[in-house]
Design a protein around this motif. Sequence first.
Motif, PDB file in Angstrom:
ATOM      1  N   THR A 194       2.181   9.519  -1.109  1.00  0.00           N
ATOM      2  CA  THR A 194       3.116   8.534  -0.555  1.00  0.00           C
ATOM      3  C   THR A 194       2.975   7.172  -1.230  1.00  0.00           C
ATOM      4  O   THR A 194       1.866   6.657  -1.394  1.00  0.00           O
ATOM      5  CB  THR A 194       2.905   8.382   0.958  1.00  0.00           C
ATOM      6  N   VAL A 195       4.125   6.603  -1.569  1.00  0.00           N
ATOM      7  CA  VAL A 195       4.213   5.315  -2.249  1.00  0.00           C
ATOM      8  C   VAL A 195       5.034   4.356  -1.399  1.00  0.00           C
ATOM      9  O   VAL A 195       6.034   4.753  -0.796  1.00  0.00           O
ATOM     10  CB  VAL A 195       4.879   5.489  -3.641  1.00  0.00           C
TER      11      VAL A 195
ATOM     12  N   ASP B 124       6.766  11.233  -1.607  1.00  0.00           N
ATOM     13  CA  ASP B 124       7.244  10.573  -0.394  1.00  0.00           C
ATOM     14  C   ASP B 124       7.160   9.058  -0.587  1.00  0.00           C
ATOM     15  O   ASP B 124       6.227   8.556  -1.213  1.00  0.00           O
ATOM     16  CB  ASP B 124       6.402  10.988   0.814  1.00  0.00           C
ATOM     17  N   SER B 125       8.118   8.340  -0.029  1.00  0.00           N
ATOM     18  CA  SER B 125       8.192   6.910  -0.295  1.00  0.00           C
ATOM     19  C   SER B 125       8.784   6.174   0.895  1.00  0.00           C
ATOM     20  O   SER B 125       9.676   6.692   1.567  1.00  0.00           O
ATOM     21  CB  SER B 125       9.047   6.666  -1.543  1.00  0.00           C
ATOM     22  N   VAL B 126       8.290   4.968   1.117  1.00  0.00           N
ATOM     23  CA  VAL B 126       8.749   4.139   2.228  1.00  0.00           C
ATOM     24  C   VAL B 126       9.196   2.785   1.687  1.00  0.00           C
ATOM     25  O   VAL B 126       8.407   2.094   1.021  1.00  0.00           O
ATOM     26  CB  VAL B 126       7.634   3.930   3.267  1.00  0.00           C
TER      27      VAL B 126
ATOM     28  N   PHE C  35      -1.222   4.066   1.850  1.00  0.00           N
ATOM     29  CA  PHE C  35      -0.453   4.562   0.712  1.00  0.00           C
ATOM     30  C   PHE C  35      -1.331   4.947  -0.465  1.00  0.00           C
ATOM     31  O   PHE C  35      -2.411   4.395  -0.674  1.00  0.00           O
ATOM     32  CB  PHE C  35       0.561   3.503   0.278  1.00  0.00           C
ATOM     33  N   GLY C  36      -0.814   5.898  -1.255  1.00  0.00           N
ATOM     34  CA  GLY C  36      -1.500   6.294  -2.475  1.00  0.00           C
ATOM     35  C   GLY C  36      -1.128   5.440  -3.664  1.00  0.00           C
ATOM     36  O   GLY C  36      -1.786   5.490  -4.707  1.00  0.00           O
TER      37      GLY C  36
ATOM     38  N   PHE D  43       4.471   8.378 -11.388  1.00  0.00           N
ATOM     39  CA  PHE D  43       3.718   8.341 -10.130  1.00  0.00           C
ATOM     40  C   PHE D  43       3.301   9.740  -9.690  1.00  0.00           C
ATOM     41  O   PHE D  43       2.254   9.897  -9.056  1.00  0.00           O
ATOM     42  CB  PHE D  43       4.514   7.639  -9.032  1.00  0.00           C
ATOM     43  N   ARG D  44       4.094  10.767 -10.010  1.00  0.00           N
ATOM     44  CA  ARG D  44       3.671  12.134  -9.708  1.00  0.00           C
ATOM     45  C   ARG D  44       2.320  12.419 -10.377  1.00  0.00           C
ATOM     46  O   ARG D  44       1.387  12.914  -9.750  1.00  0.00           O
ATOM     47  CB  ARG D  44       4.728  13.118 -10.196  1.00  0.00           C
TER      48      ARG D  44
END
Length: 454
Positions: free
Chosen positions: A81-82, A120-122, A145-146, A352-353
Amino acid sequence: MSKDGERPEAADERLARANKPAEDSVRMHAQYRGKIETVLKCPVRDMRDFSIWYSPGVAAPCMAIHDDPELVYDYTWKWNTVAVVSDGSRVLGLGDIGPKAGLPVMEGKSLLYKYLGGVDSVPIMLDTKDPDEIIRTVLLMQPTFGGINLEDLSQPKCFRILETLRRQAEIPVWHDDQQGTATVTLAGLMNALKLTGRSIGDARIAFIGSGAANVACARLIFGRGADPGRCFVVDSRGILGRHREDIERRRHEFVEKWSLCGLTNEEGREGGIPEALRGADAVISLAAPGPGTILPEWISAMAPDPIVFACANPTPEIWPWEAKDAGAAIVATGRSDFPNQVNNSLCFPGIFRGALDVRARTITDEMCFAAADALCGSVKADADHILPSMEDWEVFPRVAAAVGRKAVEQGVARRDLSSQELHDTAYRMIHRSRELTGMMMRAGFIGEEEGQDA
């Protein structure tokens, strides 16, 4: 007939087609009321599952993480998650429109992360423009977050925010307007130079615009072998160089721009965009949206078969057909409705993956070079296809594998995975995201018809 030999109707049709995405976007945003939502990834069959996913069962993974903090990557969404963080101070080519008005862009970024990278992202819009508050807020969010994607921050503060967070954060912090744009621009430029028989070391390049994106483009392109002394950078007041006393007086504020004054323009050329383009092999423009920012006659004054990257959003500095008529051999823009889209969406999902899969602590310039090489090698280049498109989804696993391995080689990764392991993981995650979206569309959970509930 128009002066370029076309019927006026043809030019009108081109302009209408270019303006249609904006018209459709307003209608579709109103229909769906947001582009992302939270959905469950674990089963809920009966009350027993509540006791596993929440109280009392959840206490066990909590205490396990307390004893070994690295387990947060195994037991929570942190591993994938980013956060997309912005203050809305420089959104696309629209300027300082504020955090509320910038939210549709950040939602779109989260959509691309999920669909193209399986990430996944917010989106998080901050109601402050204070760089110290932004830095502090991002550092405070690290446990959740990662990684962090900084987006649409004005300069010069964006440089300090990024560099400070890269030093202090324990997770990768990336400014897509800088690093993402620079990576995909470098990739496109390398293929364009190859197609026109040029080497990067000999190329004379004009960078139009000196915002965060083009400063990063210049840094990465110079790092890959371009000679800064043969290149020119233009801001709103003209060509940068040691003669720019206005920048020297504010050199402590505009550190990067003053550095470029010393590195570039060895011959001491003065003037504006037309003077910078004279004799140039390539122009990389991330300036004021046009058309009209760059004129056709200025393209004609470049070296034979010039390369033109007119990448302002939402409208390029010169229309592609105008640049072609003026002699450009290769023309690229930032838009998906013209050939040769140079857009950071080609790289950030894969980068980012790969960074998340090896649990990288940072994203280095060398990781960006690896991504650019992967992009270059993913297309059989021609004048209208110097880069793959976002529809070529198998590009993203290749970028992820290249970036993840480079992180391991540089010692900034917490996990050591092989290229094949990285590629297979990325392929599986991205394929899942695409299939999940298709399944929800087929089942009617994502409506396609006007007026259907989203």
